[in-house]
Design a protein around this motif. Structure first.
Motif, PDB file in Angstrom:
ATOM      1  N   TYR A  88     -47.956  41.771  38.034  1.00 16.08           N
ATOM      2  CA  TYR A  88     -47.005  41.640  39.137  1.00 16.08           C
ATOM      3  C   TYR A  88     -47.733  41.030  40.337  1.00 16.08           C
ATOM      4  O   TYR A  88     -48.904  41.337  40.585  1.00 16.08           O
ATOM      5  CB  TYR A  88     -46.460  43.012  39.554  1.00 16.08           C
ATOM      6  N   CYS A  89     -47.032  40.193  41.082  1.00 14.79           N
ATOM      7  CA  CYS A  89     -47.616  39.566  42.269  1.00 14.79           C
ATOM      8  C   CYS A  89     -46.643  39.726  43.434  1.00 14.79           C
ATOM      9  O   CYS A  89     -45.451  39.417  43.291  1.00 14.79           O
ATOM     10  CB  CYS A  89     -47.868  38.083  42.037  1.00 14.79           C
TER      11      CYS A  89
ATOM     12  N   GLU B 118     -39.515  43.048  56.081  1.00 15.25           N
ATOM     13  CA  GLU B 118     -38.404  43.164  55.153  1.00 15.25           C
ATOM     14  C   GLU B 118     -38.935  43.708  53.828  1.00 15.25           C
ATOM     15  O   GLU B 118     -40.156  43.725  53.603  1.00 15.25           O
ATOM     16  CB  GLU B 118     -37.760  41.800  54.941  1.00 15.25           C
ATOM     17  N   PRO B 119     -38.072  44.189  52.932  1.00 17.20           N
ATOM     18  CA  PRO B 119     -38.570  44.716  51.658  1.00 17.20           C
ATOM     19  C   PRO B 119     -39.429  43.688  50.928  1.00 17.20           C
ATOM     20  O   PRO B 119     -39.145  42.481  50.986  1.00 17.20           O
ATOM     21  CB  PRO B 119     -37.281  45.020  50.887  1.00 17.20           C
ATOM     22  N   PRO B 120     -40.481  44.119  50.257  1.00 16.03           N
ATOM     23  CA  PRO B 120     -41.350  43.166  49.554  1.00 16.03           C
ATOM     24  C   PRO B 120     -40.606  42.525  48.388  1.00 16.03           C
ATOM     25  O   PRO B 120     -39.635  43.079  47.863  1.00 16.03           O
ATOM     26  CB  PRO B 120     -42.503  44.043  49.059  1.00 16.03           C
ATOM     27  N   PHE B 121     -41.064  41.332  47.991  1.00  5.49           N
ATOM     28  CA  PHE B 121     -40.531  40.728  46.773  1.00  5.49           C
ATOM     29  C   PHE B 121     -41.697  40.389  45.851  1.00  5.49           C
ATOM     30  O   PHE B 121     -42.836  40.206  46.292  1.00  5.49           O
ATOM     31  CB  PHE B 121     -39.679  39.494  47.081  1.00  5.49           C
ATOM     32  N   PHE B 122     -41.393  40.331  44.564  1.00  8.41           N
ATOM     33  CA  PHE B 122     -42.432  40.161  43.550  1.00  8.41           C
ATOM     34  C   PHE B 122     -42.043  39.057  42.571  1.00  8.41           C
ATOM     35  O   PHE B 122     -40.863  38.788  42.343  1.00  8.41           O
ATOM     36  CB  PHE B 122     -42.644  41.466  42.769  1.00  8.41           C
ATOM     37  N   PHE B 123     -43.055  38.430  42.005  1.00 10.77           N
ATOM     38  CA  PHE B 123     -42.884  37.555  40.849  1.00 10.77           C
ATOM     39  C   PHE B 123     -43.937  37.976  39.826  1.00 10.77           C
ATOM     40  O   PHE B 123     -44.755  38.871  40.104  1.00 10.77           O
ATOM     41  CB  PHE B 123     -43.032  36.078  41.244  1.00 10.77           C
ATOM     42  N   MET B 124     -43.921  37.373  38.655  1.00 10.24           N
ATOM     43  CA  MET B 124     -44.837  37.794  37.597  1.00 10.24           C
ATOM     44  C   MET B 124     -45.576  36.607  37.006  1.00 10.24           C
ATOM     45  O   MET B 124     -45.114  35.465  37.069  1.00 10.24           O
ATOM     46  CB  MET B 124     -44.074  38.537  36.497  1.00 10.24           C
ATOM     47  N   LYS B 125     -46.750  36.889  36.484  1.00 10.70           N
ATOM     48  CA  LYS B 125     -47.503  35.955  35.663  1.00 10.70           C
ATOM     49  C   LYS B 125     -47.628  36.553  34.258  1.00 10.70           C
ATOM     50  O   LYS B 125     -47.658  37.785  34.107  1.00 10.70           O
ATOM     51  CB  LYS B 125     -48.924  35.748  36.212  1.00 10.70           C
TER      52      LYS B 125
ATOM     53  N   LYS C 130     -46.206  29.080  39.485  1.00 11.37           N
ATOM     54  CA  LYS C 130     -47.092  30.240  39.591  1.00 11.37           C
ATOM     55  C   LYS C 130     -47.723  30.705  38.271  1.00 11.37           C
ATOM     56  O   LYS C 130     -48.683  31.480  38.299  1.00 11.37           O
ATOM     57  CB  LYS C 130     -46.296  31.421  40.171  1.00 11.37           C
ATOM     58  N   ALA C 131     -47.204  30.276  37.143  1.00  9.25           N
ATOM     59  CA  ALA C 131     -47.610  30.896  35.877  1.00  9.25           C
ATOM     60  C   ALA C 131     -48.282  29.932  34.924  1.00  9.25           C
ATOM     61  O   ALA C 131     -48.217  30.107  33.708  1.00  9.25           O
ATOM     62  CB  ALA C 131     -46.387  31.533  35.209  1.00  9.25           C
TER      63      ALA C 131
ATOM     64  N   VAL D 132     -51.235  45.337  36.305  1.00  9.22           N
ATOM     65  CA  VAL D 132     -52.032  44.934  37.468  1.00  9.22           C
ATOM     66  C   VAL D 132     -51.116  44.319  38.512  1.00  9.22           C
ATOM     67  O   VAL D 132     -50.054  43.776  38.189  1.00  9.22           O
ATOM     68  CB  VAL D 132     -53.179  43.965  37.096  1.00  9.22           C
ATOM     69  N   ILE D 133     -51.535  44.431  39.755  1.00 11.27           N
ATOM     70  CA  ILE D 133     -50.769  43.907  40.882  1.00 11.27           C
ATOM     71  C   ILE D 133     -51.686  43.016  41.715  1.00 11.27           C
ATOM     72  O   ILE D 133     -52.772  43.450  42.132  1.00 11.27           O
ATOM     73  CB  ILE D 133     -50.220  45.049  41.760  1.00 11.27           C
ATOM     74  N   PHE D 134     -51.255  41.776  41.960  1.00  6.73           N
ATOM     75  CA  PHE D 134     -51.903  40.904  42.934  1.00  6.73           C
ATOM     76  C   PHE D 134     -51.250  41.206  44.277  1.00  6.73           C
ATOM     77  O   PHE D 134     -50.043  41.010  44.449  1.00  6.73           O
ATOM     78  CB  PHE D 134     -51.705  39.440  42.564  1.00  6.73           C
ATOM     79  N   ALA D 135     -52.044  41.682  45.246  1.00  7.24           N
ATOM     80  CA  ALA D 135     -51.501  42.372  46.415  1.00  7.24           C
ATOM     81  C   ALA D 135     -51.276  41.496  47.641  1.00  7.24           C
ATOM     82  O   ALA D 135     -51.034  42.011  48.727  1.00  7.24           O
ATOM     83  CB  ALA D 135     -52.410  43.547  46.784  1.00  7.24           C
TER      84      ALA D 135
END
Length: 232
Positions: free
Chosen positions: A28-29, A48-55, A135-136, A199-202
């Motif tokens: 997750y990123c 604002e609320p965080p948003f995420f994308f994935m690899k 991103k991926a 794992v999370i890219f922060a």
């Protein structure tokens, strides 16, 4: 029961002080988690609320301590950007994890890069499409050796930097994060059942920019480590 194709290898990250490995399940990123970076991307840095994308997990590239690893320049881009990030590795999962318990789920931390085909990401933004092409790409997530939280604790301050050929490009502090690691874990767990191996890219500080073949990137986080890659 046999597989009808060869079993794909599972991505696993090295761990400081042991030959054991950390197997990766999901990546997750979080997007725009440093205010100055949000502004340079043309966004409002309010909380604002965080948003995420994935690899994909197999988009990670292992960068062992003390080595300079070759990082391939991907196809279909003329604007390939570096983004240095704290990488968070989870040892425990769960749903609806309380913020005050979230760090208990962390195994350790590493230095990572969210390498981005920025031109493709910008195209996707303009067309309101998802970001995978930007991103991926293959090996778009270099990650260094993990440092167990039992050894280094839970870093919430300290310099995070990236240089290219010795010139400082990115500089920030972990304390500048809009959403803390604990808050990211808690928020993600309301949408997904987190599991060991995630794992999370922060998030990345300001100063992202393009690299070209032949340049060497050095990403550093105080108390966590350093990674070195040469673009080929």
């Amino acid at each position: 029961m046999l597989s009808v194709i060869p079993n794909p290898p599972r991505t696993a990250l090295p761990i400081q002080g042991t030959d054991d490995l950390f197997p990766v399940r999901r990546v997750y990123c979080v997007g725009r988690n440093f205010a100055a970076h949000a502004r340079e991307m043309g966004a409002d840095p309010t909380r604002e609320p965080p948003f995420f994308f994935m690899k994909p997990a197999d988009a990670l590239q292992v960068v062992p301590d003390g080595q300079t690893v070759e990082h391939p320049y991907p196809p279909k881009t003329e604007n390939y950007h570096h983004e240095v990030e704290l990488v968070v590795a989870l040892a425990k999962g769960g749903r609806d994890i309380p913020v005050e318990q979230a760090l208990d789920h962390v195994y350790g931390y590493g230095v990572g890069l969210d390498m981005t085909r920025r031109d493709l990401q910008d195209d996707a933004k303009a067309l309101r499409r998802s970001w995978e092409l930007g991103k991926a790409s293959d090996l778009s997530g270099p990650v260094g050796t993990l440092k167990p939280a039992s050894v280094i604790g839970h870093p919430d301050k300290g310099a995070i930097t990236l240089s290219v050929d010795g010139t400082l490009r990115q500089k920030g502090d972990l304390s500048d994060m809009i959403w803390s690691v604990a808050e990211q874990i808690a928020y993600l767990s309301t949408y997904f059942a987190l599991e060991p191996g995630d794992v999370i890219f922060a998030g990345t500080p300001e100063g992202v920019g393009a690299v070209t073949r032949g340049q060497t990137m050095v990403g550093t986080i105080a108390g966590v480590g350093e990674i070195r890659l040469t673009v080929v």
